[in-house]
Write an enzyme that holds these catalytic residues in place. Structure first.
Site, mmCIF file in Angstrom:
data_model
loop_
_atom_site.group_PDB
_atom_site.id
_atom_site.type_symbol
_atom_site.label_atom_id
_atom_site.label_comp_id
_atom_site.label_asym_id
_atom_site.label_seq_id
_atom_site.Cartn_x
_atom_site.Cartn_y
_atom_site.Cartn_z
ATOM 1 N N ASP A 29 0.855 -1.177 0.000
ATOM 2 C CA ASP A 29 0.000 0.000 0.000
ATOM 3 C C ASP A 29 0.900 1.239 0.000
ATOM 4 O O ASP A 29 2.099 1.160 0.303
ATOM 5 C CB ASP A 29 -0.893 -0.025 1.242
ATOM 6 C CG ASP A 29 -1.939 1.074 1.237
ATOM 7 O OD1 ASP A 29 -2.383 1.464 0.146
ATOM 8 O OD2 ASP A 29 -2.310 1.548 2.323
ATOM 9 N N ASP A 89 -0.261 5.038 0.979
ATOM 10 C CA ASP A 89 -0.518 5.946 2.103
ATOM 11 C C ASP A 89 -0.540 5.172 3.414
ATOM 12 O O ASP A 89 -1.234 4.165 3.549
ATOM 13 C CB ASP A 89 -1.853 6.671 1.905
ATOM 14 C CG ASP A 89 -1.829 7.585 0.693
ATOM 15 O OD1 ASP A 89 -0.877 8.363 0.567
ATOM 16 O OD2 ASP A 89 -2.753 7.492 -0.140
ATOM 17 N N ASP A 120 -1.607 -0.978 5.959
ATOM 18 C CA ASP A 120 -1.778 -0.355 7.274
ATOM 19 C C ASP A 120 -3.212 -0.450 7.770
ATOM 20 O O ASP A 120 -3.530 0.086 8.830
ATOM 21 C CB ASP A 120 -1.346 1.113 7.229
ATOM 22 C CG ASP A 120 -2.312 1.975 6.424
ATOM 23 O OD1 ASP A 120 -2.692 1.551 5.310
ATOM 24 O OD2 ASP A 120 -2.682 3.069 6.885
#
Length: 269
Positions: A13, A15, A209
């Protein structure tokens, strides 16, 4: 049991994993360099469909991270890849920005406002009542409803903004039709990324995240899952879910190979 040493390809990922509000997360640049040095295939994934891979590559470079555009996989690219497999040369009415329209164009789709095969909703900062009304009418007339991602809100410097999921919900309320959502947490996003790399699930790892998108989609796609705590997840967040990632790390810095320690010459008397 599969371990990190079995992983030959990585999906990560963007961000909350590599960057946070345009600031690189410590260890991100070094990890990307390590993968390049070792020839490890990787893709940076994002549900953001606004920007083209070239745009995102430039934005990451401005943040100090070197990621070539061919190493970026967006929900717009995944959506275009899916639609090309479903109806090659089809047509679509699109609510979205250049990232989505460019991806669909390069996949051989025709953008139209006349009897489209699909209505495709993506991220934009310029949702118009007129375009939403057209989308509702096209779906009512039989067009298939597709959304690039389910995110209801997105960030901005002024606060949250309504995003793809929110506009899709408005259209659903008006039509009674739910969209098929291609981006995370649909594991199809990861499968299409692996196809892009020529990778297989048994030797591919995913770094994210978020438990509710990255980890669950990684598990469903059969990947080795790594949750980093530099985004929105913490121990309490992890405990809320009935599934667990394979690894929980403080940050991507924990994925860096340990530097070999050079022994000092010792004079033996």
């Amino acid at each position: 049991m599969r371990t990190r040493s079995d992983i030959e390809c990585w999906l990560t990922d963007m961000d909350g994993v590599l960057v946070h509000e345009n600031t690189p997360i410590p260890g991100a640049s070094a990890l990307l360099q390590q993968w390049r040095d070792q020839g490890v295939p990787f893709l940076v994934l994002t549900n953001n469909s606004i920007f083209t891979p070239r745009d995102l590559s430039a934005r990451l470079r401005a943040s100090g991270l070197i990621v070539p555009e061919e190493s970026i996989w967006t929900s717009a690219l995944a959506t275009a890849d899916f639609l090309k497999s479903q109806m090659p040369g089809g047509s679509a009415f699109v609510i979205g920005e250049a990232g989505l329209t460019t991806a669909l164009h390069e996949a051989g789709f025709i953008m139209t406002e006349t009897d489209p095969d699909y209505v495709v909703v993506g991220e934009t900062r310029n949702y118009s009542f007129e375009a939403i009304t057209k989308a509702i009418r096209f779906i009512g007339a039989g067009a298939r409803f597709i959304a690039t991602n389910p995110d209801a809100t997105g960030p901005s410097t002024e606060g949250v903004l309504p995003a793809t999921g929110a506009i899709s919900a408005l259209i659903t309320k008006a039509t009674g039709m739910e969209p098929y959502v291609v981006g995370k947490p649909n594991p199809m996003m990861f499968r299409s990324a692996m196809n892009r790399l020529g990778a297989h699930s048994e030797n591919t790892g995913m770094i994210g995240d978020r438990m509710d998108t990255d980890v669950v989609a990684g598990i469903e796609a059969g990947l080795h899952t790594v949750l980093v705590l530099t985004g929105i997840s913490d121990a309490a967040e992890i405990a809320r879910y009935p599934f667990r990632p394979d690894e929980v790390l403080e940050s991507v810095a924990d994925l860096l190979d340990a530097e070999p320690v050079e022994s000092e010459d010792v004079e033996i008397l």
